[in-house]
Design a protein around this motif. Structure first.
Motif, mmCIF file in Angstrom:
data_model
loop_
_atom_site.group_PDB
_atom_site.id
_atom_site.type_symbol
_atom_site.label_atom_id
_atom_site.label_comp_id
_atom_site.label_asym_id
_atom_site.label_seq_id
_atom_site.Cartn_x
_atom_site.Cartn_y
_atom_site.Cartn_z
ATOM 1 N N GLY A 114 36.886 -4.238 66.951
ATOM 2 C CA GLY A 114 36.085 -3.518 65.978
ATOM 3 C C GLY A 114 34.836 -4.218 65.513
ATOM 4 N N PHE A 115 34.513 -5.392 66.089
ATOM 5 C CA PHE A 115 33.291 -6.127 65.763
ATOM 6 C C PHE A 115 33.231 -6.522 64.290
ATOM 7 C CE2 PHE A 115 28.408 -5.810 65.167
ATOM 8 C CZ PHE A 115 28.273 -7.183 65.262
ATOM 9 N N PHE A 116 33.961 -7.574 63.927
ATOM 10 C CA PHE A 116 33.833 -8.229 62.633
ATOM 11 C C PHE A 116 34.201 -7.306 61.473
ATOM 12 C CE2 PHE A 116 31.129 -11.048 59.749
ATOM 13 C CZ PHE A 116 31.938 -12.157 59.921
ATOM 14 N N ASP A 117 35.155 -6.419 61.689
ATOM 15 C CA ASP A 117 35.505 -5.433 60.673
ATOM 16 C C ASP A 117 36.682 -5.909 59.819
ATOM 17 O OD1 ASP A 117 37.496 -5.266 62.566
ATOM 18 O OD2 ASP A 117 37.342 -3.098 62.865
ATOM 19 N N GLY A 118 37.130 -5.057 58.912
ATOM 20 C CA GLY A 118 38.212 -5.414 58.014
ATOM 21 C C GLY A 118 39.520 -5.661 58.740
ATOM 22 N N GLN A 119 39.789 -4.908 59.794
ATOM 23 C CA GLN A 119 41.002 -5.136 60.578
ATOM 24 C C GLN A 119 41.004 -6.536 61.172
ATOM 25 O OE1 GLN A 119 43.866 -3.022 61.208
ATOM 26 N NE2 GLN A 119 44.454 -5.114 61.762
ATOM 27 N N GLU A 120 39.853 -6.982 61.615
ATOM 28 C CA GLU A 120 39.764 -8.321 62.196
ATOM 29 C C GLU A 120 40.093 -9.401 61.163
ATOM 30 O OE1 GLU A 120 36.855 -9.010 65.351
ATOM 31 O OE2 GLU A 120 35.999 -10.553 64.044
ATOM 32 N N ARG A 121 39.688 -9.201 59.942
ATOM 33 C CA ARG A 121 40.015 -10.181 58.901
ATOM 34 C C ARG A 121 41.533 -10.256 58.679
ATOM 35 N NH1 ARG A 121 35.143 -8.035 56.958
ATOM 36 N NH2 ARG A 121 36.074 -6.544 55.505
ATOM 37 N N ARG A 122 42.179 -9.111 58.679
ATOM 38 C CA ARG A 122 43.644 -9.115 58.526
ATOM 39 C C ARG A 122 44.322 -9.783 59.726
ATOM 40 N NH1 ARG A 122 41.963 -4.188 56.389
ATOM 41 N NH2 ARG A 122 42.327 -3.035 58.333
#
Length: 597
Positions: A114-122
């Motif tokens: 997802g390119f640096f999105d909220g899902q990636e942070r999780r």
């Protein structure tokens, strides 16, 4: 085994900021390797990681590196801009596990990137905690790597995973918008090359990246005579690598969707970009952070270092180091000794001396010495230089106007520049700069691109820093702005009124340089297209509905357009330091520590 001692593979690039450390971990372990390890996330998605760990039964601290770049290439040794996880043959013999993970949808990891999105942070939060739970880990996890690996470090830190103890995010960007756009000017060439390169590589697996010809390539690149040639591999080499890789075919989803989102669907800051912006989240970071960049990385990661410094002001232990030219060659293996002192302190409790001295260290080019400061920017004095109608760059204004056209259809020059007279004394410029410009254009939008140069007596020029602004996104948040650092919301485009004078504040990326006696300071547009810069002072903006021309008249007004070099008052990092002097002119305003240009 890599390092600086005899018999070890010699690391390229500077390894410290001129400091000497103590009690550092020594290279005493062999290496165990586990490829394609499964890491299950909270939603059931399985990521893949390679684990390199010391040959010991005792649990050890771990250094996690995560990105969309192939984990299988991180030990290739090639000067390619995706090999940025760090040198495992340095870390593992010194008692650290080196875990290199692929994010969603890349190189065998499940899901869609997802390119640096909220899902990636999780996901990064989960990666830290899954790493800490491994039987070979002692529960202390740090994160390492540059560029996207650095972005992942700060993204993880905003989630405050309990076992994350320290990060070393060198060459970081904290906002995906700023990485893809320069104050509204789309960095289309780089964004396209980069996303297509990630797309091409993400679908490749072990057959290509680990076996077959890649084994021979690894052996060739590991030869000391070949490796030494990469000591100066910089941005131009990175772009050539991206160009070569991006020509290969790739699947459409999600890559073309992301490219379309970046290039056309989101031309201003909006909720899509907001999800990919760490700045509002940095106040939650509570682990020690060591940030930095190199002065020559103006077009990509250098601005991110200052954004991170500002956003982490409430974090207890933050340090920043800014390197000179050639400080970050590919593959990334510079600053490893500096990072070792950092992680030995925070993950192992060793007294390395990493926290001694002021928190900011920067290389002052021209003086060729390290400087230190308790703050960024250092305390300084303003110096205002007017763009004169005669082409002068001087504290005293020469009234009038200059005209140019963006093509050869008009009897006008196609570029303008302004230069100081030869300096009568050394001048140290340290901090943030801006160009205040009053101009009229025949179009309804324009792209301002300004390059600051150091011109030697023989006429040779060294590029120092650069600034950009899209005319339609010229709105300034005056309340949030500081001298030298205008804040541009970049959310609500407004056409430039044709033929009317308009005031612009163009931020130039902060830098540090001593302009030597007899040299000139020159402000000019870039002379050739680069990976992020159009070749002209002002360029048309085709993605808006308006159709601009590039004929333009910059007009000095009573509030003179100026750039703001500053004379540093920061202390020297070593003996024999000298101070520059500001040329004669109006007495500058004194700035407080947080707003000094």
């Amino acid at each position: 085994m890599a390092g600086l001692e005899p018999g070890q593979r010699r690391l390229n690039g500077p390894q410290t900021t001129g400091r000497t450390y103590r009690n550092l971990s020594q290279a005493v372990y062999g290496v165990r390797r586990e490829d394609d390890t499964a890491v299950t996330l909270r939603d059931g998605t399985v990521l893949r990681a390679d684990v390199f760990r010391p040959d010991t039964r005792s649990p050890v601290p771990a250094l996690l590196a995560a990105s969309p770049y192939p984990r299988q290439l991180q030990d290739l040794g090639a000067p390619v801009g995706v090999i940025e996880a760090g040198a495992g043959d340095f870390w593992v013999p010194r008692g650290y596990a080196h875990v290199i993970a692929n994010l969603r949808g890349t190189n065998g990891s499940g899901g869609s990137w997802g390119f640096f999105d909220g899902q990636e942070r999780r996901d990064l939060d989960d990666l830290v905690e899954r790493t800490a739970a491994q039987p070979w880990c002692d529960g202390n996890v740090g994160m390492i790597g540059i560029s996207y690996y650095a972005m992942a470090q700060l993204a993880a830190a905003t989630q405050r995973p309990p076992h994350l103890k320290a990060v070393f995010p060198y060459d970081v960007s904290v906002s995906a918008w700023e990485a893809a756009n320069h104050n509204g000017l789309l960095n289309e060439r780089f964004a396209t090359l980069w996303l297509r390169t990630v797309a091409v590589l993400a679908a490749r697996g072990d057959r290509l990246l680990r076996r077959g010809p890649s084994r021979l390539v690894r052996r060739i690149l590991a030869a000391p005579s070949v490796h030494r040639r990469f000591a100066d591999a910089g941005g131009a080499d990175m772009v050539r690598g991206l160009q070569l890789i991006s020509r290969a075919p790739h699947t459409a989803h999600p890559w073309d969707d992301l490219l379309r989102a970046v290039r056309t669907e989101h031309p201003t800051r909006d909720p899509w970009w907001d999800e990919r912006d760490l700045r509002p989240l940095l106040g939650a970071v509570d682990v020690p952070v060591y940030i930095g960049s190199e002065w020559t990385n103006v077009v990509l990661h250098l601005p991110g270092a200052f954004e991170a410094w500002d956003g982490l002001r409430s974090t207890p232990h933050v340090r920043m180091a800014l390197l000179g030219a050639g400080g970050m060659p590919w593959p990334w293996e510079s600053m490893h000794v500096e990072a070792l002192a950092w992680f030995d302190h925070w993950l192992r409790g060793r007294d390395t001396g990493t926290l001694e001295g002021p928190p900011v260290r920067y290389w002052l080019a021209g003086a060729d010495e390290w400087r230190t400061s308790a703050t960024w920017p250092p305390p300084a004095e303003y110096a205002a230089y007017a763009l004169g109608a005669d082409g002068s760059l001087d504290p005293h204004e020469t009234p009038g106007a200059r005209q140019y056209a963006g093509d050869n259809r008009h009897a006008l020059p196609v570029r303008l520049s302004w230069s100081t007279a030869p300096l009568e004394a050394d001048l140290d410029m340290v901090g943030h700069l801006e160009l205040r410009l009053t101009a009229a254009t025949t179009g309804t939008d324009i792209g301002w691109i300004a390059l600051l140069q150091d011109v030697a007596p023989d006429g040779s020029a060294t590029e120092v820093t650069q600034g950009w602004l899209r005319g339609a996104l010229r709105e300034v948040d005056e309340e949030a702005s500081r001298p030298g650092r205008p804040v541009l919301p970049q959310r609500h485009p407004a056409p430039v009124p044709p033929g009317e004078t308009v005031d612009y504040r163009v931020p130039l990326v902060a830098n540090a340089r001593r302009f030597r006696r007899g040299h000139r300071i020159r402000l000019t547009p870039p002379t050739t297209p680069g990976p992020t810069s159009p070749p002209c002072w002002a360029s048309p903006m085709p993605s808006w509905a308006w159709s601009p021309s590039t004929r333009c008249t910059p007009r000095p007004a009573c509030s003179s357009p100026y750039c703001r070099p500053a004379r540093s008052r920061g202390g020297a990092a070593g003996p024999g330091a000298t101070r520059g002097h500001r040329p004669g002119g109006p007495r500058p305003a004194r700035a407080d520590r947080r707003s000094t240009p």
